[in-house]
Write an enzyme that holds these catalytic residues in place. Sequence first.
Site, PDB file in Angstrom:
ATOM      1  N   SER A   1       0.832  -1.214   0.000  1.00 37.74           N
ATOM      2  CA  SER A   1       0.000   0.000   0.000  1.00 37.74           C
ATOM      3  C   SER A   1       0.868   1.266   0.000  1.00 37.74           C
ATOM      4  O   SER A   1       0.498   2.279  -0.607  1.00 37.74           O
ATOM      5  CB  SER A   1      -0.995   0.001   1.160  1.00 37.74           C
ATOM      6  N   ASN A   2       2.020   1.203   0.642  1.00 31.87           N
ATOM      7  CA  ASN A   2       2.931   2.361   0.565  1.00 31.87           C
ATOM      8  C   ASN A   2       3.490   2.516  -0.844  1.00 31.87           C
ATOM      9  O   ASN A   2       3.615   3.638  -1.354  1.00 31.87           O
ATOM     10  CB  ASN A   2       4.079   2.202   1.565  1.00 31.87           C
TER      11      ASN A   2
ATOM     12  N   HIS B   1       9.506   3.155   9.052  1.00 27.93           N
ATOM     13  CA  HIS B   1       9.266   2.251  10.184  1.00 27.93           C
ATOM     14  C   HIS B   1       7.980   2.699  10.881  1.00 27.93           C
ATOM     15  O   HIS B   1       7.819   3.900  11.156  1.00 27.93           O
ATOM     16  CB  HIS B   1      10.454   2.305  11.147  1.00 27.93           C
TER      17      HIS B   1
ATOM     18  N   GLU C   1       1.693   7.041   7.100  1.00 27.65           N
ATOM     19  CA  GLU C   1       2.709   6.586   6.143  1.00 27.65           C
ATOM     20  C   GLU C   1       2.329   7.009   4.721  1.00 27.65           C
ATOM     21  O   GLU C   1       3.146   7.561   3.982  1.00 27.65           O
ATOM     22  CB  GLU C   1       2.867   5.068   6.215  1.00 27.65           C
TER      23      GLU C   1
HETATM   24  C1  GRF Z   1       4.134  -0.556   6.746  1.00 27.73           C
HETATM   25  O1  GRF Z   1       3.515  -0.377   7.982  1.00 27.73           O
HETATM   26  C2  GRF Z   1       5.587  -0.188   6.838  1.00 27.73           C
HETATM   27  O2  GRF Z   1       5.866   0.844   7.729  1.00 27.73           O
HETATM   28  C3  GRF Z   1       6.160  -1.453   7.398  1.00 27.73           C
HETATM   29  O3  GRF Z   1       5.481  -2.475   6.736  1.00 27.73           O
HETATM   30  C4  GRF Z   1       4.195  -2.020   6.363  1.00 27.73           C
HETATM   31  C5  GRF Z   1       4.065  -2.239   4.885  1.00 27.73           C
HETATM   32  O4  GRF Z   1       2.762  -2.059   4.455  1.00 27.73           O
HETATM   33  N1  GRF Z   1       7.588  -1.437   7.342  1.00 27.73           N
HETATM   34  P1  GRF Z   1       2.436  -2.010   2.904  1.00 27.73           P
HETATM   35  O5  GRF Z   1       2.981  -3.296   2.289  1.00 27.73           O
HETATM   36  O6  GRF Z   1       3.090  -0.795   2.342  1.00 27.73           O
HETATM   37  O7  GRF Z   1       0.956  -1.956   2.812  1.00 27.73           O
END
Ligand code: GRF
Length: 204
Positions: free
Chosen positions: A22-23, A114, A184
Amino acid sequence: MISEDNPVTTLHLAIFASGRGSNAQAIIDYFRNHKSIQVRLIVSNKSHAGVLDIAHREAIPSYVIKDRASFEQGKKISKYLSGYKIDYIILAGFLWRIPENLIDRYKQNILNIHPALLPKYGGKGMYGQHVHQAVSAAGEVQSGMTIHLVSPQYDEGKIIFQKTVNINAHEDPKIIAQKVLGLEHRYYPTTIEKYILQHQKTSG
Ligand code: GRF
């Protein structure tokens, strides 16, 4: 060197992710029509990671690392990154440690996110729900996210940006995760942009 007003080159990002992505999606969306920064490659260590579906849908090349030992040597991945002329590596939920020679080569050019307020709740084993469970168990009334440069030690590189969010003491870790994930998506893309443009100006 580039400037925001007069870009002379396009800078290429590789996003490394192990999960749903998702990020990665938020970063792709943000830079879709950017004048000087482009998401050029998605790298994953999991052949069924959701992030690979995103890469496919977005028509961004992807690379799946199959062999951890060879990844740790760093040669193959380094060649791959050179092939795509990658300038910055963006870690977004990538669970393997980055090989030292890659950190050496990319020095100030690897960012990680993080889902807590480092230096608390970081280090080996502190990822995903483990982080939020620890925050909840400690009765914290604030959590947040940290964006930092990557050093050979987990979660210990220079902090670039942090944002806090209020939580209830002993809040359900799933709720904490949701609140932090919202931060995030909102702040990782803009922090990446700001960092890169500033870094280009100062690194010559
Ligand atoms: C996020 O919470 C990031 O901070 C952590 O892992 C998660 C990844 O989520 N390191 P996504 O795959 O981006 O949805």
